[in-house]
Design a protein around this motif. Structure first.
Motif, PDB file in Angstrom:
ATOM      1  N   ILE A 211       0.844  -1.202   0.000  1.00 10.23           N
ATOM      2  CA  ILE A 211       0.000   0.000   0.000  1.00 10.23           C
ATOM      3  C   ILE A 211       0.878   1.250   0.000  1.00 10.23           C
ATOM      4  N   ARG A 212       1.930   1.236   0.820  1.00 12.23           N
ATOM      5  CA  ARG A 212       2.780   2.430   0.938  1.00 12.23           C
ATOM      6  C   ARG A 212       3.626   2.639  -0.306  1.00 12.23           C
ATOM      7  N   LYS A 213       3.889   1.581  -1.070  1.00  9.80           N
ATOM      8  CA  LYS A 213       4.702   1.725  -2.288  1.00  9.80           C
ATOM      9  C   LYS A 213       3.871   2.150  -3.497  1.00  9.80           C
ATOM     10  N   PHE A 214       2.541   2.105  -3.381  1.00 13.47           N
ATOM     11  CA  PHE A 214       1.693   2.382  -4.542  1.00 13.47           C
ATOM     12  C   PHE A 214       1.639   3.891  -4.813  1.00 13.47           C
ATOM     13  N   PRO A 215       1.582   4.304  -6.088  1.00 12.35           N
ATOM     14  CA  PRO A 215       1.559   5.733  -6.407  1.00 12.35           C
ATOM     15  C   PRO A 215       0.372   6.457  -5.766  1.00 12.35           C
ATOM     16  N   ASP A 216       0.576   7.732  -5.461  1.00 11.06           N
ATOM     17  CA  ASP A 216      -0.526   8.512  -4.882  1.00 11.06           C
ATOM     18  C   ASP A 216      -1.586   8.806  -5.947  1.00 11.06           C
ATOM     19  N   GLN A 217      -2.650   9.458  -5.530  1.00 10.21           N
ATOM     20  CA  GLN A 217      -3.837   9.624  -6.371  1.00 10.21           C
ATOM     21  C   GLN A 217      -3.520  10.339  -7.686  1.00 10.21           C
ATOM     22  N   GLU A 218      -2.787  11.452  -7.608  1.00 11.83           N
ATOM     23  CA  GLU A 218      -2.496  12.237  -8.816  1.00 11.83           C
ATOM     24  C   GLU A 218      -1.565  11.488  -9.759  1.00 11.83           C
ATOM     25  N   THR A 219      -0.571  10.813  -9.196  1.00  9.77           N
ATOM     26  CA  THR A 219       0.363  10.038 -10.030  1.00  9.77           C
ATOM     27  C   THR A 219      -0.378   8.925 -10.764  1.00  9.77           C
ATOM     28  N   PHE A 220      -1.251   8.231 -10.034  1.00 13.13           N
ATOM     29  CA  PHE A 220      -1.995   7.138 -10.660  1.00 13.13           C
ATOM     30  C   PHE A 220      -2.973   7.680 -11.700  1.00 13.13           C
ATOM     31  N   LEU A 221      -3.556   8.850 -11.441  1.00 17.49           N
ATOM     32  CA  LEU A 221      -4.443   9.480 -12.429  1.00 17.49           C
ATOM     33  C   LEU A 221      -3.691   9.716 -13.739  1.00 17.49           C
ATOM     34  N   GLY A 222      -2.432  10.135 -13.638  1.00 16.76           N
ATOM     35  CA  GLY A 222      -1.608  10.309 -14.834  1.00 16.76           C
ATOM     36  C   GLY A 222      -1.398   9.008 -15.581  1.00 16.76           C
ATOM     37  N   MET A 223      -1.285   7.903 -14.855  1.00 17.17           N
ATOM     38  CA  MET A 223      -1.115   6.587 -15.492  1.00 17.17           C
ATOM     39  C   MET A 223      -2.391   6.174 -16.218  1.00 17.17           C
ATOM     40  N   VAL A 224      -3.551   6.456 -15.608  1.00 14.74           N
ATOM     41  CA  VAL A 224      -4.840   6.154 -16.251  1.00 14.74           C
ATOM     42  C   VAL A 224      -4.942   6.924 -17.570  1.00 14.74           C
ATOM     43  N   ARG A 225      -4.565   8.202 -17.538  1.00 15.98           N
ATOM     44  CA  ARG A 225      -4.606   9.022 -18.765  1.00 15.98           C
ATOM     45  C   ARG A 225      -3.602   8.521 -19.791  1.00 15.98           C
ATOM     46  N   ALA A 226      -2.415   8.102 -19.328  1.00 16.46           N
ATOM     47  CA  ALA A 226      -1.378   7.617 -20.251  1.00 16.46           C
ATOM     48  C   ALA A 226      -1.835   6.364 -20.996  1.00 16.46           C
ATOM     49  N   ALA A 227      -2.720   5.588 -20.394  1.00 13.58           N
ATOM     50  CA  ALA A 227      -3.250   4.381 -21.050  1.00 13.58           C
ATOM     51  C   ALA A 227      -4.259   4.733 -22.144  1.00 13.58           C
ATOM     52  N   GLY A 228      -4.690   5.996 -22.198  1.00 15.45           N
ATOM     53  CA  GLY A 228      -5.612   6.431 -23.244  1.00 15.45           C
ATOM     54  C   GLY A 228      -6.985   6.823 -22.749  1.00 15.45           C
ATOM     55  N   PHE A 229      -7.236   6.686 -21.455  1.00 20.45           N
ATOM     56  CA  PHE A 229      -8.582   6.955 -20.937  1.00 20.45           C
ATOM     57  C   PHE A 229      -8.871   8.456 -20.885  1.00 20.45           C
ATOM     58  N   GLU A 230     -10.111   8.789 -21.246  1.00 24.14           N
ATOM     59  CA  GLU A 230     -10.581  10.180 -21.237  1.00 24.14           C
ATOM     60  C   GLU A 230     -11.449  10.422 -20.009  1.00 24.14           C
ATOM     61  N   ASN A 231     -11.676  11.700 -19.732  1.00 21.25           N
ATOM     62  CA  ASN A 231     -12.545  12.096 -18.614  1.00 21.25           C
ATOM     63  C   ASN A 231     -12.140  11.359 -17.341  1.00 21.25           C
TER      64      ASN A 231
END
Length: 250
Positions: A211-231
């Motif tokens: 849990i402590r090694k997992f990216p924070d909310q904003e970092t993970f949001l960037g990964m979701v966008r990098a995969a191609g997801f919109e909105n």
């Protein structure tokens, strides 16, 4: 092809070769499979049920939708999805067969057997065609994937245009003081409870560290966008102890 043999990743706070992580994660979940639902209660102080309901509220399943529930383990999300949708189909995919076996034993699995598939598979290499599913969920599973970005890329691939991604995962509290208090609970209480409940301190220690090694909310949001997801958006649950990330394949 690049050589991945010397690449490393984290297994909790330990650094391990990438090739080893999946097997070690499987070892954890083989160990805790029969106690997995109890474990979620321990890890979240019972609040995981509320978080999963919040996930369904935001997802708003529709009749006839096809769900892929990755790292779906004992079927919690799939059962909730099918109940909310009224009718539809859910495929539960997990790397660890004992988790799926536990899921099949549950009463809901018998009631919904015609609407469920159980598949052993890897989130980073899904055994499905492109544009197959209406909804992709992964609940408390993506932090155990060796390369989470690849899992998100695969989610995008197998979703139909107009499909929805939703990720529920433990996250980071925005307040340092609260995070320290939560860490005290996590690192001191959870492994001890794992020892008492499942006679397995090490697996729970790994889960806390992961849990402590997992990216924070904003970092993970960037990964979701990098995969191609919109909105793409996220919502904090319980002040950020967990977070829901949502995205659409447009």
């Amino acid at each position: 092809m690049s050589d991945n043999s010397d690449k490393t990743t984290h297994f909790g706070f330990e650094t391990v070769p990438e090739a080893e992580k999946a097997g070690r994660v499987q070892g954890v979940f083989n160990s805790v499979a029969s106690k997995y639902d109890v474990m979620n209660d321990v890890m979240s102080m019972g609040i995981h049920r509320v978080w999963k309901d919040a996930m369904m509220d935001w997802l708003a399943p529709s009749p006839g939708q096809r769900l892929l529930d990755v790292a779906g383990g004992t079927g919690d999300i799939s059962f909730r999805f099918l109940k909310r949708a009224g009718h539809g189909h859910a495929t539960v995919l997990d790397l660890t067969e004992p988790m799926l076996i536990e899921g099949r034993k549950r009463a809901e699995a018998a009631q919904m057997a015609d609407s469920l598939d159980w598949v052993v598979g890897d989130a980073m290499a899904l055994p499905f065609e492109d544009n197959t599913f209406d909804v992709y969920t992964i609940s408390f599973g993506i932090r155990n994937v060796t390369r989470p970005q690849e899992a998100l890329n695969e989610a995008y691939r197998v979703l139909k245009p107009g499909g929805r991604l939703m990720v529920l995962e433990f996250s980071q509290l925005p307040n340092d003081g609260l995070q320290k208090l939560y860490d005290l609970y996590s690192f001191n209480v959870i492994p001890r409870m794992g020892q008492l409940i499942a006679n397995d301190r090490d697996s729970y220690q790994y889960l806390v560290e992961s849990i402590r090694k997992f990216p924070d909310q904003e970092t993970f949001l960037g990964m979701v966008r990098a995969a191609g997801f919109e909105n793409a958006k996220y919502r904090n649950l319980s002040m950020g102890i967990a977070a829901l990330h949502s995205g659409w394949k447009i």
